[in-house]
Enzyme design. Structure first.
Site, PDB file in Angstrom:
ATOM      1  N   LYS A 211       4.818   1.557   2.870  1.00  0.00           N
ATOM      2  CA  LYS A 211       3.766   0.904   3.650  1.00  0.00           C
ATOM      3  C   LYS A 211       4.298   0.330   4.961  1.00  0.00           C
ATOM      4  O   LYS A 211       3.584   0.318   5.969  1.00  0.00           O
ATOM      5  CB  LYS A 211       3.111  -0.192   2.810  1.00  0.00           C
TER       6      LYS A 211
ATOM      7  N   TYR B   3       6.867   1.085  -2.808  1.00  0.00           N
ATOM      8  CA  TYR B   3       5.564   0.938  -2.155  1.00  0.00           C
ATOM      9  C   TYR B   3       5.708   0.178  -0.834  1.00  0.00           C
ATOM     10  O   TYR B   3       5.131   0.564   0.193  1.00  0.00           O
ATOM     11  CB  TYR B   3       4.633   0.199  -3.113  1.00  0.00           C
TER      12      TYR B   3
END
Length: 308
Positions: A170, A166
């Site tokens: 991001k 993640y």
């Protein structure tokens, strides 16, 4: 500044069936935009599929007198994204705003993570954002108007234990934004990144109950609406949560220049405090700004004149 409105604008909001995406879709519709509510209707880890959440948001928008359609494609599916864009164009003839919000979580420490889970999270967040932006890019160039927001996270900008997949996805939003900002400028396409902290199903296990009450998605959407407005900025990373807004920026220190005979790892170690001294730091506007800086520093140290 006058009221920010979106009459005549068409927006695509991904992951808009719940949480932040739902709040963004409702906020855009309330201020006059026609909205494509995209949501695959999956669980938090990306499993399953259902159209119910997206259809429910469409019903909310229509109940307030707005205009919306639902589309349930997985944003990492390029063909599905192209179909979504084609349906929006067939219905409304333009696409002005893209809010890339869709995401999933498959958290584990890096040592225990399967690479399939790493890849899937990157596919949804990064490739999915690129798919939607890429499908809308020629439309926005032809219109000479476009507003794109990518969704980052403090997990990518600053790190968070157990979220290597993640966090990597991001953090990639910043790089994508920087390039699209430069390539879209001549066609009035503005690209920004939202870095929200909100109480959603993505964070429900991570936040204390008292904080969740403060961190409602609705406290973040005003920042999003400004970023996609006609007079909004470009190349901004806007942090948002609980009604607080701030900007994240990347700076480079002044640093040092080592001559050939002194350019050793020992010299780097000896002067590392000066290399990392933040005094006089500057923001780099593109990759060649750094290249130019280093070349000019080296020329100056050698008494050379470099016309660059």
């Amino acid at each position: 500044m006058g009221e920010i409105r979106f009459e005549g604008r068409v927006a695509i909001v991904t992951g808009a069936g719940t949480g932040l995406g739902r709040s963004h879709a409702l906020g855009l519709a309330e201020r006059g935009a026609k909205v494509v509510v995209n949501d695959l209707g999956v669980a938090r880890d990306g499993s399953g599929a259902s159209s119910e959440a997206a259809e429910a948001v469409v019903d909310e928008i229509r109940a307030m007198g707005g205009t919306a359609m639902a589309h349930g494609t997985d944003v990492s599916d390029e063909a599905g994204v192209k179909d979504m864009v084609a349906q929006a164009m067939d219905a409304w003839g333009r696409i002005d705003i893209v809010v890339n919000n869709a995401g999933i979580l498959r958290d584990k420490t890096f040592a225990k993570m399967e690479m399939a889970d790493f890849r899937k999270v990157v596919d949804v967040h990064l490739i999915g954002s690129a798919n939607v932006a890429h499908a809308c890019w020629p439309i926005m160039r032809e219109q000479k108007y476009g507003r794109i927001v990518l969704t980052s996270s403090a997990s990518g900008l600053y790190g968070n234990f157990g979220q290597s997949n993640y966090g990597a996805a991001k953090a990639a939003m910043m790089g994508l934004m920087n390039v699209l900002h430069l390539e879209g400028a001549r066609d009035n396409i503005r690209v920004n990144t939202l870095a929200p902290t909100a109480a959603t199903r993505m964070t429900e296990d991570l936040l204390p109950a008292e904080a969740q009450a403060l961190l409602a998605p609705e406290t973040i959407t005003p920042g999003l609406l400004y970023l996609v407005s006609e007079d909004g900025p470009s190349r901004v990373i806007l942090g948002a949560g609980a009604g607080s807004f701030s900007q994240t920026q990347v700076y480079e220190s002044t640093g040092i220049t080592l001559m050939d005979e002194d350019n050793t790892p020992e010299a780097v170690a000896a002067q590392f405090d000066q290399i990392t001294d933040p005094a006089g730091h500057v923001e780099m506007t593109d990759a060649f700004s750094q290249t130019r800086k280093y070349a000019l520093n080296a020329a100056k140290a050698r008494g050379l004149k470099l016309e660059w």
